[in-house]
Scaffold this motif. Sequence first.
Motif, PDB file in Angstrom:
ATOM      1  N   THR A 172       1.621  -0.302   5.310  1.00 55.24           N
ATOM      2  CA  THR A 172       0.087  -0.765   5.121  1.00 55.24           C
ATOM      3  C   THR A 172      -0.466  -0.290   4.060  1.00 55.24           C
ATOM      4  O   THR A 172      -1.639  -0.931   3.548  1.00 55.24           O
ATOM      5  CB  THR A 172      -0.396  -0.473   6.473  1.00 55.24           C
ATOM      6  N   LEU A 173      -0.067   0.555   3.262  1.00 52.40           N
ATOM      7  CA  LEU A 173      -0.694   1.036   2.007  1.00 52.40           C
ATOM      8  C   LEU A 173       0.068   0.903   0.803  1.00 52.40           C
ATOM      9  O   LEU A 173       0.744   1.617   0.382  1.00 52.40           O
ATOM     10  CB  LEU A 173      -1.125   2.755   2.285  1.00 52.40           C
ATOM     11  N   THR A 174      -0.284  -0.222   0.059  1.00 53.14           N
ATOM     12  CA  THR A 174       0.412  -0.545  -1.269  1.00 53.14           C
ATOM     13  C   THR A 174      -0.450  -0.778  -2.316  1.00 53.14           C
ATOM     14  O   THR A 174      -1.797  -0.706  -1.950  1.00 53.14           O
ATOM     15  CB  THR A 174       1.652  -1.472  -0.932  1.00 53.14           C
ATOM     16  N   GLY A 175       0.059  -1.408  -3.160  1.00 58.49           N
ATOM     17  CA  GLY A 175      -0.943  -1.760  -4.405  1.00 58.49           C
ATOM     18  C   GLY A 175      -1.240  -0.781  -5.277  1.00 58.49           C
ATOM     19  O   GLY A 175      -0.562  -0.557  -6.278  1.00 58.49           O
ATOM     20  N   THR A 176      -2.487  -0.161  -5.181  1.00 58.88           N
ATOM     21  CA  THR A 176      -2.751   0.624  -6.227  1.00 58.88           C
ATOM     22  C   THR A 176      -2.084   2.063  -6.178  1.00 58.88           C
ATOM     23  O   THR A 176      -1.508   2.270  -5.204  1.00 58.88           O
ATOM     24  CB  THR A 176      -4.375   1.106  -6.169  1.00 58.88           C
ATOM     25  N   LEU A 177      -2.029   2.868  -7.211  1.00 60.60           N
ATOM     26  CA  LEU A 177      -1.387   4.045  -7.278  1.00 60.60           C
ATOM     27  C   LEU A 177      -1.810   4.955  -6.238  1.00 60.60           C
ATOM     28  O   LEU A 177      -1.229   5.782  -5.611  1.00 60.60           O
ATOM     29  CB  LEU A 177      -1.467   4.629  -8.792  1.00 60.60           C
ATOM     30  N   GLY A 178      -3.228   4.882  -6.132  1.00 62.52           N
ATOM     31  CA  GLY A 178      -3.900   5.587  -5.028  1.00 62.52           C
ATOM     32  C   GLY A 178      -3.473   5.705  -3.688  1.00 62.52           C
ATOM     33  O   GLY A 178      -3.185   6.395  -2.964  1.00 62.52           O
ATOM     34  N   ASN A 179      -3.216   4.121  -3.375  1.00 61.58           N
ATOM     35  CA  ASN A 179      -2.681   3.944  -1.933  1.00 61.58           C
ATOM     36  C   ASN A 179      -1.453   4.318  -2.002  1.00 61.58           C
ATOM     37  O   ASN A 179      -0.911   4.943  -0.750  1.00 61.58           O
ATOM     38  CB  ASN A 179      -2.745   2.438  -1.853  1.00 61.58           C
TER      39      ASN A 179
END
Length: 442
Positions: A172-179
Motif C-alpha cells: 500500500t505504500l509505493t510511489g515516492t522514495l519516502g513512501n
Amino acid sequence: MASLNGLRVSQTDRTDPSSLGWPIHVKPVVQLPKTPELISATLKRAGRQELFFRTCRESFQSTSAFCLWIIHEDLCDEYPPEGWGPPPESPTPPPFSIETISGSGRGMVASRFIKSGETIVVERPIVIYPIIYGTYDERGVYGVVEDLLEAGFPALGETERLLYLDLWNCKTLTGTLGNQIRGISRMNGLCTRFTRSKHLPFYAGVFPSISRCNHSCGPNASATFDEETMATRLFARRPIAPGEQITISYIDTEIPYAFHQEELKTKYLFTCPCNYCKPTKPTKPSRPFKHPYWNIANQTTNKYVDLPAEIYASDIRREQIAFRMDHAKKLWVEWLSPSSKQSDKDLVQFHEDAMVILAQEGLESKRISHIAYLAHVCAALKDEGGFRRWGSILISLTGWPEGRDRLEVMKTWKDWLCDPTISPAWGLRLMARGKAQNTPPA
Ligand SMILES: [Zn+2]
C-alpha cells in the motif's frame, strides 16, 4: 543446616526456588507495550525526552554509515555515536542464497547442509527504530519515527541504501522514495532489545539478508541481537537440508491457527502458507501421551472445532506447549514439598513429552528450559549420570535466554556440570522425602 558432601548450606536457602537460577528463577521480563494506552503510559514515564536520528559507523574515520538509528534520548549516552568496530565475523562463503520462492517473493535458501545450532549469518541492521506504536498512526509518534527515517536516510552509505531499497515493500505504500522507505521499514523489522533503555527497550531492525527470511509457524532458524556489537546472529534451530528454505517466526507461535493467521494477515498482509498451516503430518501424536497433564481442558480451541482435523490437532499441541511452559515451575515447587504425591516418573514424563510436542510443531527453540528442568530433577534425586547427560545437552545448545547476564548463567551451569554436588538443587527431593517419612501422620 544440612550437610551434603562437606558443603553446609542453610536449608531455607536450599528449598527456596530463587536460589536455583534460570529457568526456575528468572528476572521479570520487560514486555513490549502493545496497546495505545500502554504506549502513552510509556511515553509519559519517559517525560519530555525526544527521538532523533543517529548514524552508526565502524570508527570516527569511517566515511559511510552502516546503520541509521532512530534513537530515544534514554540511550544516547549509553553508546558511542561512532566506533562500533568492524562487523562481527560471519561464515564465508555464506551457507545460503537469496532465491525467488513461489508465492512468497524472495527468501533465504540453504546452499549446503546446516547443522543444528550453526551460525548462518551475522549482520548489522541498516535501519533500526523504536517499536512504540500499536497501529501505524502517521500523525502520532509513529509518524515522527517515519519522518526521521526519511530525513536520515541519505546519511547512509550507498551500498546500504541500495540493499535497503531492494527489500520487500508493503504494497500500500509505493510511489515516492519516502513512501518506499516507510513501507520497507514496516514490513522488514525484526524485534531487537536494548537492555540499557529505561523507557523504550524494544527496537525493530531491518537487515540486508536476515530480513529476507520468510515466516514459518515451525521455523528452522532464530535470530538473536547483541546490543554490544549492534549485530544479529541467525542460527539453525534444527538441521537444515540443502535447498530447504530458512525460516524464522514473525509472531508468537503458541496461539491457535485462527489467531495467528489473523495476525499475519493484519500485520504482514499474507496468509501463512507454511507446512504447519497446511499440515501433511499425521493428526495423532507419533506416540501416545499417558500422564495426568495431557488431559487439560482446552477452552480456546473448542471454538474452532470445525477446523480440519490436522489443524485442530496442531492447535491442541500448541496449547499444550504454552501450558507446559506455564506449569513447569509450579510442578517443580510442588514436587519438592514433603507432602507431594507427585511421582518422579510423571514429572520427567511431563518434560520429555513437552519436547516431543515441540518437535512435532517444529518449535525446537523452546526445548531449552525443559532440558534445564530435567537436569534439575536429576540433581534433586542425586542422579549424577542423568544430571551430566541433560546438563551436557543444555550447554551444547545455542539460544540461551538473552540478556546481559547470559554468560553468567551459562558459567553457573558449566560449574555445576564440573561438580554436580554444588548445584543448589542437589538432593532436594531426597531431603523432602526424608522429611515426609519423619513426620508422624496427623
Ligand atoms: Zn504457518
